[in-house]
Design a protein around this motif. Structure first.
Motif, PDB file in Angstrom:
ATOM      1  N   ILE A 113     -38.844 -17.843 -31.531  1.00 53.49           N
ATOM      2  CA  ILE A 113     -37.632 -17.197 -32.037  1.00 53.49           C
ATOM      3  C   ILE A 113     -37.791 -17.013 -33.541  1.00 53.49           C
ATOM      4  O   ILE A 113     -37.948 -17.992 -34.275  1.00 53.49           O
ATOM      5  CB  ILE A 113     -36.389 -18.043 -31.716  1.00 53.49           C
ATOM      6  CG1 ILE A 113     -36.245 -18.170 -30.190  1.00 53.49           C
ATOM      7  CG2 ILE A 113     -35.129 -17.412 -32.323  1.00 53.49           C
ATOM      8  CD1 ILE A 113     -35.141 -19.087 -29.749  1.00 53.49           C
ATOM      9  N   PRO A 114     -37.793 -15.769 -34.034  1.00 56.61           N
ATOM     10  CA  PRO A 114     -38.160 -15.510 -35.433  1.00 56.61           C
ATOM     11  C   PRO A 114     -37.225 -16.106 -36.471  1.00 56.61           C
ATOM     12  O   PRO A 114     -37.629 -16.340 -37.602  1.00 56.61           O
ATOM     13  CB  PRO A 114     -38.171 -13.975 -35.514  1.00 56.61           C
ATOM     14  CG  PRO A 114     -37.328 -13.514 -34.373  1.00 56.61           C
ATOM     15  CD  PRO A 114     -37.509 -14.534 -33.291  1.00 56.61           C
ATOM     16  N   THR A 115     -35.970 -16.371 -36.095  1.00 59.77           N
ATOM     17  CA  THR A 115     -35.001 -16.905 -37.059  1.00 59.77           C
ATOM     18  C   THR A 115     -34.977 -18.430 -37.102  1.00 59.77           C
ATOM     19  O   THR A 115     -34.229 -19.014 -37.884  1.00 59.77           O
ATOM     20  CB  THR A 115     -33.588 -16.395 -36.734  1.00 59.77           C
ATOM     21  OG1 THR A 115     -33.265 -16.753 -35.382  1.00 59.77           O
ATOM     22  CG2 THR A 115     -33.513 -14.883 -36.901  1.00 59.77           C
ATOM     23  N   LEU A 116     -35.794 -19.069 -36.258  1.00 59.86           N
ATOM     24  CA  LEU A 116     -35.845 -20.531 -36.217  1.00 59.86           C
ATOM     25  C   LEU A 116     -37.142 -21.040 -36.829  1.00 59.86           C
ATOM     26  O   LEU A 116     -38.177 -20.385 -36.734  1.00 59.86           O
ATOM     27  CB  LEU A 116     -35.738 -21.034 -34.775  1.00 59.86           C
ATOM     28  CG  LEU A 116     -34.475 -20.679 -34.005  1.00 59.86           C
ATOM     29  CD1 LEU A 116     -34.519 -21.316 -32.618  1.00 59.86           C
ATOM     30  CD2 LEU A 116     -33.217 -21.106 -34.758  1.00 59.86           C
ATOM     31  N   THR A 117     -37.086 -22.210 -37.443  1.00 59.43           N
ATOM     32  CA  THR A 117     -38.285 -22.833 -38.000  1.00 59.43           C
ATOM     33  C   THR A 117     -39.187 -23.333 -36.880  1.00 59.43           C
ATOM     34  O   THR A 117     -38.800 -23.355 -35.699  1.00 59.43           O
ATOM     35  CB  THR A 117     -37.915 -24.018 -38.888  1.00 59.43           C
ATOM     36  OG1 THR A 117     -37.319 -25.048 -38.063  1.00 59.43           O
ATOM     37  CG2 THR A 117     -36.962 -23.614 -39.995  1.00 59.43           C
ATOM     38  N   ASP A 154     -40.946 -26.722 -41.389  1.00 63.60           N
ATOM     39  CA  ASP A 154     -39.804 -25.936 -41.852  1.00 63.60           C
ATOM     40  C   ASP A 154     -40.142 -24.463 -42.069  1.00 63.60           C
ATOM     41  O   ASP A 154     -39.335 -23.710 -42.627  1.00 63.60           O
ATOM     42  CB  ASP A 154     -39.240 -26.535 -43.149  1.00 63.60           C
ATOM     43  CG  ASP A 154     -38.649 -27.916 -42.928  1.00 63.60           C
ATOM     44  OD1 ASP A 154     -38.039 -28.137 -41.865  1.00 63.60           O
ATOM     45  OD2 ASP A 154     -38.817 -28.791 -43.805  1.00 63.60           O
ATOM     46  N   HIS A 155     -41.322 -24.035 -41.623  1.00 67.18           N
ATOM     47  CA  HIS A 155     -41.724 -22.646 -41.802  1.00 67.18           C
ATOM     48  C   HIS A 155     -41.225 -21.781 -40.645  1.00 67.18           C
ATOM     49  O   HIS A 155     -41.206 -22.208 -39.488  1.00 67.18           O
ATOM     50  CB  HIS A 155     -43.252 -22.534 -41.873  1.00 67.18           C
ATOM     51  CG  HIS A 155     -43.835 -22.999 -43.167  1.00 67.18           C
ATOM     52  ND1 HIS A 155     -43.647 -24.264 -43.654  1.00 67.18           N
ATOM     53  CD2 HIS A 155     -44.591 -22.351 -44.088  1.00 67.18           C
ATOM     54  CE1 HIS A 155     -44.279 -24.385 -44.814  1.00 67.18           C
ATOM     55  NE2 HIS A 155     -44.856 -23.244 -45.105  1.00 67.18           N
ATOM     56  N   LEU A 156     -40.836 -20.553 -40.976  1.00 68.12           N
ATOM     57  CA  LEU A 156     -40.489 -19.575 -39.961  1.00 68.12           C
ATOM     58  C   LEU A 156     -41.768 -18.977 -39.372  1.00 68.12           C
ATOM     59  O   LEU A 156     -42.828 -19.019 -40.009  1.00 68.12           O
ATOM     60  CB  LEU A 156     -39.645 -18.458 -40.571  1.00 68.12           C
ATOM     61  CG  LEU A 156     -38.261 -18.857 -41.102  1.00 68.12           C
ATOM     62  CD1 LEU A 156     -37.644 -17.690 -41.862  1.00 68.12           C
ATOM     63  CD2 LEU A 156     -37.350 -19.299 -39.965  1.00 68.12           C
ATOM     64  N   GLN A 164     -51.470 -20.533 -36.054  1.00 73.75           N
ATOM     65  CA  GLN A 164     -50.419 -21.529 -36.279  1.00 73.75           C
ATOM     66  C   GLN A 164     -49.228 -21.279 -35.373  1.00 73.75           C
ATOM     67  O   GLN A 164     -48.618 -22.224 -34.858  1.00 73.75           O
ATOM     68  CB  GLN A 164     -50.007 -21.514 -37.747  1.00 73.75           C
ATOM     69  CG  GLN A 164     -51.055 -22.086 -38.683  1.00 73.75           C
ATOM     70  CD  GLN A 164     -50.728 -21.851 -40.151  1.00 73.75           C
ATOM     71  OE1 GLN A 164     -50.005 -20.911 -40.504  1.00 73.75           O
ATOM     72  NE2 GLN A 164     -51.254 -22.700 -41.013  1.00 73.75           N
ATOM     73  N   GLN A 165     -48.895 -20.019 -35.160  1.00 74.38           N
ATOM     74  CA  GLN A 165     -47.796 -19.711 -34.250  1.00 74.38           C
ATOM     75  C   GLN A 165     -48.117 -20.178 -32.828  1.00 74.38           C
ATOM     76  O   GLN A 165     -47.244 -20.711 -32.133  1.00 74.38           O
ATOM     77  CB  GLN A 165     -47.510 -18.206 -34.256  1.00 74.38           C
ATOM     78  CG  GLN A 165     -46.874 -17.709 -35.541  1.00 74.38           C
ATOM     79  CD  GLN A 165     -46.516 -16.242 -35.457  1.00 74.38           C
ATOM     80  OE1 GLN A 165     -45.719 -15.825 -34.614  1.00 74.38           O
ATOM     81  NE2 GLN A 165     -47.114 -15.434 -36.329  1.00 74.38           N
ATOM     82  N   GLN A 166     -49.370 -20.003 -32.411  1.00 74.67           N
ATOM     83  CA  GLN A 166     -49.730 -20.464 -31.070  1.00 74.67           C
ATOM     84  C   GLN A 166     -49.719 -21.993 -31.010  1.00 74.67           C
ATOM     85  O   GLN A 166     -49.386 -22.568 -29.967  1.00 74.67           O
ATOM     86  CB  GLN A 166     -51.096 -19.912 -30.657  1.00 74.67           C
ATOM     87  CG  GLN A 166     -51.409 -20.079 -29.171  1.00 74.67           C
ATOM     88  CD  GLN A 166     -50.432 -19.375 -28.250  1.00 74.67           C
ATOM     89  OE1 GLN A 166     -49.251 -19.751 -28.189  1.00 74.67           O
ATOM     90  NE2 GLN A 166     -50.901 -18.376 -27.536  1.00 74.67           N
ATOM     91  N   ARG A 167     -50.040 -22.656 -32.101  1.00 79.97           N
ATOM     92  CA  ARG A 167     -49.949 -24.123 -32.134  1.00 79.97           C
ATOM     93  C   ARG A 167     -48.491 -24.569 -31.991  1.00 79.97           C
ATOM     94  O   ARG A 167     -48.192 -25.559 -31.308  1.00 79.97           O
ATOM     95  CB  ARG A 167     -50.535 -24.675 -33.432  1.00 79.97           C
ATOM     96  CG  ARG A 167     -52.055 -24.652 -33.481  1.00 79.97           C
ATOM     97  CD  ARG A 167     -52.558 -25.075 -34.857  1.00 79.97           C
ATOM     98  NE  ARG A 167     -54.004 -24.991 -34.934  1.00 79.97           N
ATOM     99  CZ  ARG A 167     -54.821 -26.024 -34.728  1.00 79.97           C
ATOM    100  NH1 ARG A 167     -54.328 -27.211 -34.443  1.00 79.97           N
ATOM    101  NH2 ARG A 167     -56.129 -25.869 -34.805  1.00 79.97           N
ATOM    102  N   VAL A 168     -47.583 -23.848 -32.633  1.00 79.97           N
ATOM    103  CA  VAL A 168     -46.152 -24.154 -32.465  1.00 79.97           C
ATOM    104  C   VAL A 168     -45.764 -23.973 -31.000  1.00 79.97           C
ATOM    105  O   VAL A 168     -45.038 -24.803 -30.428  1.00 79.97           O
ATOM    106  CB  VAL A 168     -45.278 -23.256 -33.366  1.00 79.97           C
ATOM    107  CG1 VAL A 168     -43.795 -23.476 -33.059  1.00 79.97           C
ATOM    108  CG2 VAL A 168     -45.549 -23.546 -34.836  1.00 79.97           C
TER     109      VAL A 168
END
Length: 241
Positions: A113-117, A154-156, A164-168
């Motif tokens: 979700i782009p608006t969430l950290t 705390d990064h968006l 990094q996004q795939q790690r999230v």
């Protein structure tokens, strides 16, 4: 800090019986007025702690099979057991519980979700578990640390690289401590270096006892698995060499 420092290998569970057992599984649906036979008779066993990849041509039924294994859909005919429980006849409530508690999902497009950290995206997976706030905080922190993102909580998503996004996304999948992680083309949007980082992470998670099942078109990904399956015209073949 390296990934080896982050992940503590604890070994897999006892492999006394298959985690998944499929017998004669078919899946047929109607699309634009015509009958589509996505799966025509799948017989399959997957043991706890295996790293399995599924390859095959487009339209061969790979995503359909993954949906069945993930309790997102049920077979038209046949038997599909998860740890001895019949998924094909389970109620919608029971399937939802299994998805919430036992199965983690990772997708090619990350689905953050782009608006969430990063932390807030991971926390979303815990909502169905009804944990208290402190337990949720601890689990989120541990999951992000596990995938090497202690300094990105705390990064968006827009402030993170694709890897990094795939790690999230993987942290979101493992925060609920699932038995199995299902991934649909998890490296499809990544370059070669990031692909290898994600595969190494999945191998570490498998070594800890999570069963990993990956749909992929990439033979380099498939070679990292302990078992390789090919799905063609709705039928599974084991091509492990």
């Amino acid at each position: 800090m390296t990934m080896a420092d982050i992940v503590e290998t604890t070994g897999g569970p006892e492999q006394d019986r298959p985690l998944y057992r499929a017998a004669g599984v078919t899946r047929t649906y109607t699309q634009k007025g015509r009958i589509v036979k996505a799966l025509t008779g799948v017989d399959l066993q997957i043991l706890p702690g295996e790293f399995v990849t599924i390859q095959g041509p487009t339209g061969g039924g790979k995503s359909t099979l993954l949906q069945l294994l993930g309790a997102l859909d049920t077979p038209s005919t046949g038997s599909l057991l998860l740890d001895g429980r019949e998924l094909s006849s389970a109620s919608a409530k029971e399937l939802a519980r299994i998805r919430a508690e036992e199965i983690g999902f990772v997708f090619q497009g990350f689905n953050l979700i782009p608006t969430l950290t990063a932390a807030e995206n991971v926390d979303m997976a815990l909502e169905p578990l009804h944990l208290d706030r402190e337990e949720r905080r601890k689990r989120v922190a541990a999951a992000l640390s596990h995938v090497g993102l202690d300094d990105r909580v705390d990064h968006l998503p827009t402030e993170l690289s694709g890897g990094q996004q795939q790690r999230v996304a993987i942290a979101r999948a493992i925060v609920k401590r699932p038995r199995v992680l299902l991934a649909d083309e998890p490296t499809g949007n990544l370059d070669e270096s990031m692909r290898d980082e994600i595969l190494t992470l999945l191998q570490f998670l498998c070594a800890e006892g999570i069963t990993i099942i990956v749909v992929t078109h990439d033979s380099a990904v498939a070679r990292r698995a302990t078992r390789r399956l090919r799905l063609t015209k709705g039928v599974v073949q084991d091509i492990t060499k």
